[in-house]
Scaffold this motif. Structure first.
Motif, mmCIF file in Angstrom:
data_model
loop_
_atom_site.group_PDB
_atom_site.id
_atom_site.type_symbol
_atom_site.label_atom_id
_atom_site.label_comp_id
_atom_site.label_asym_id
_atom_site.label_seq_id
_atom_site.Cartn_x
_atom_site.Cartn_y
_atom_site.Cartn_z
ATOM 1 N N ILE A 1 68.753 41.104 31.086
ATOM 2 C CA ILE A 1 70.087 40.493 31.204
ATOM 3 C C ILE A 1 71.156 41.542 31.485
ATOM 4 N N ASP A 2 71.369 42.483 30.544
ATOM 5 C CA ASP A 2 72.413 43.503 30.724
ATOM 6 C C ASP A 2 72.048 44.444 31.863
ATOM 7 N N GLY A 3 72.950 44.567 32.838
ATOM 8 C CA GLY A 3 72.698 45.425 33.990
ATOM 9 C C GLY A 3 71.998 44.712 35.129
ATOM 10 N N THR B 1 65.567 40.198 26.738
ATOM 11 C CA THR B 1 66.655 41.136 26.501
ATOM 12 C C THR B 1 66.395 41.961 25.256
ATOM 13 N N ASN B 2 66.912 43.175 25.237
ATOM 14 C CA ASN B 2 66.831 43.999 24.032
ATOM 15 C C ASN B 2 68.030 43.779 23.117
ATOM 16 N N ALA B 3 68.911 42.862 23.487
ATOM 17 C CA ALA B 3 70.005 42.505 22.582
ATOM 18 C C ALA B 3 69.428 41.816 21.351
ATOM 19 N N MET C 1 64.813 37.435 22.503
ATOM 20 C CA MET C 1 65.638 38.525 21.994
ATOM 21 C C MET C 1 64.737 39.682 21.586
ATOM 22 N N SER C 2 65.314 40.833 21.328
ATOM 23 C CA SER C 2 64.484 41.984 20.918
ATOM 24 C C SER C 2 63.725 41.689 19.633
ATOM 25 N N PHE D 1 67.822 45.393 13.267
ATOM 26 C CA PHE D 1 67.979 44.445 14.373
ATOM 27 C C PHE D 1 68.693 45.062 15.572
ATOM 28 N N GLY D 2 69.623 45.964 15.323
ATOM 29 C CA GLY D 2 70.398 46.554 16.413
ATOM 30 C C GLY D 2 71.432 47.496 15.855
ATOM 31 N N GLU D 3 72.209 48.115 16.757
ATOM 32 C CA GLU D 3 73.186 49.094 16.295
ATOM 33 C C GLU D 3 74.247 48.424 15.420
#
Length: 358
Positions: free
Chosen positions: A9-11, A45-47, A74-75, A150-152
């Motif tokens: 998705i991103d990019g 996505t890695n989101a 999702m990631s 889960f993420g940053e």
């Protein structure tokens, strides 16, 4: 169709919140006049900062066609399979509706960094303005038995401090650090992207950068390596295995009888999209089940003017390996099967390769 798409998705479809113009054009070619997909499609996505349904709603609005949550990965989606941790108390780190995400995945007793900080206010001491004025220790009846990244997060110093506290006390933050707590309690991490692209001209820190910080702090304090029970999200094999399962489920639902032979992974990042697709291709080829082909677009992290990344020890003049510490560098894994300008060109290319006429 005998093929399916795995879209980053991103990019590829967006930069931050700004749609990439080629995205709508591409997806008009992938659906019939009723808005039904002509080929199986999964968005990988890695989101990890929202539920699948929210991401599906965002994509529906962005692309102007109906997207279901069953087409979104999702990631953190593969964590549904880690049922042995679902009944235990877990400390979760990241952004967004963390408790909702954790419970949707099956975790019954999640606790957030913010809750831990509230119950143990003396532990978060970097920001002088956030230190408690009255030195009291809150009641804390939880004992995290694992950590899920889960993420940053937003406040890195708080998350780094409290995660280290939980790891070095075997789930009893506030206790003195123990040298015998190794191997530490399990850590499950989603999304290893060192960087990602938004509206800024250069890439931004991803969750992989946060993990680099955590790993190095842990090793600096203990002299030992931080160990992961699981690494999910691209480029992990588990993520592509799960995505392939979703592709085949779509084909089954639509009663498409021809077996899916080839997956086309369209992405913008050599270290995640291409590396992961090639890693999974090796897995599929050994089983003689299907193929996974990587298609690299030039609208995100990848720049056609940059050189293929190599480890720093091989040449200081080349780009360094941006993949995660636990993934080995092999030049062949970051070589895309195809490079195209954007996602619209990617769809055209695949239709041509498959001799597919919508």
């Amino acid at each position: 169709p005998s093929f399916g798409f795995l879209f980053d998705i991103d990019g590829v479809l967006v930069r931050g919140r700004t749609p990439i113009p080629a995205a709508r054009t591409a997806f008009q070619k992938l659906v019939n006049p009723q808005g039904q997909f002509l080929v199986p499609v999964v968005f990988v996505t890695n989101a990890g900062d929202c539920l699948r349904q929210k991401k599906a709603d965002q994509l529906s609005h962005l692309l102007g066609i109906p997207i279901s949550q069953d087409q979104v990965m999702m990631s953190h989606s593969p964590l549904r399979m880690f049922k042995r941790y679902h009944e235990k108390c877990v400390l979760v780190s990241g952004q967004g509706p963390l408790l909702d995400i954790a419970q949707d995945l099956g975790f019954c007793q999640p606790i957030t960094i913010d809750t831990l900080r509230e119950k143990r206010p003396l532990l978060d001491a970097v920001d002088h303005d956030r230190r408690p004025s009255v030195l009291v220790s809150g009641d804390f009846c939880f004992k995290p038995l694992s950590v899920v990244l889960f993420g940053e997060p937003v406040r890195w110093e708080t998350s780094l401090q409290l995660i280290i506290d939980v790891l070095l006390t075997s789930g009893y933050p506030g206790n003195p650090y123990g040298q015998e707590n190794y191997p530490h309690i399990p850590v499950l991490a989603c999304n290893m992207d060192l960087m990602w692209v938004a509206e800024a001209q250069s890439p931004r820190f991803g969750h992989g950068t946060f993990m680099v910080c955590l790993e190095n702090i842990y090793k600096k304090i203990t002299g030992k390596d931080l160990k992961y029970e699981a690494l999910v999200g691209k480029p992990s094999r588990l993520t592509y295995q799960y995505a392939e399962h979703l592709i085949r489920a779509q084909a089954l639902q639509r009663s498409w009888e021809q077996p899916i032979q080839t997956l086309y992974a369209v992405g913008d990042n050599l270290m995640t999209d291409v590396y992961g697709a090639n890693l999974w291709e090796n897995e599929l080829a050994s089983a003689a089940a299907a193929h996974c082909r990587s298609v690299l677009v030039c609208t995100g992290v990848y720049s056609p003017h940059s050189e293929v990344p190599l480890p720093a020890r091989d040449s200081v003049t080349e780009n360094v390996f941006h993949g995660h510490r636990d993934f080995t560098f092999e030049p062949g894994l970051v070589e895309p099967d195809h490079i195209v300008p954007d996602v619209d060109a990617a769809v055209d290319l695949v239709f041509q390769l498959e001799n597919f006429a919508p």
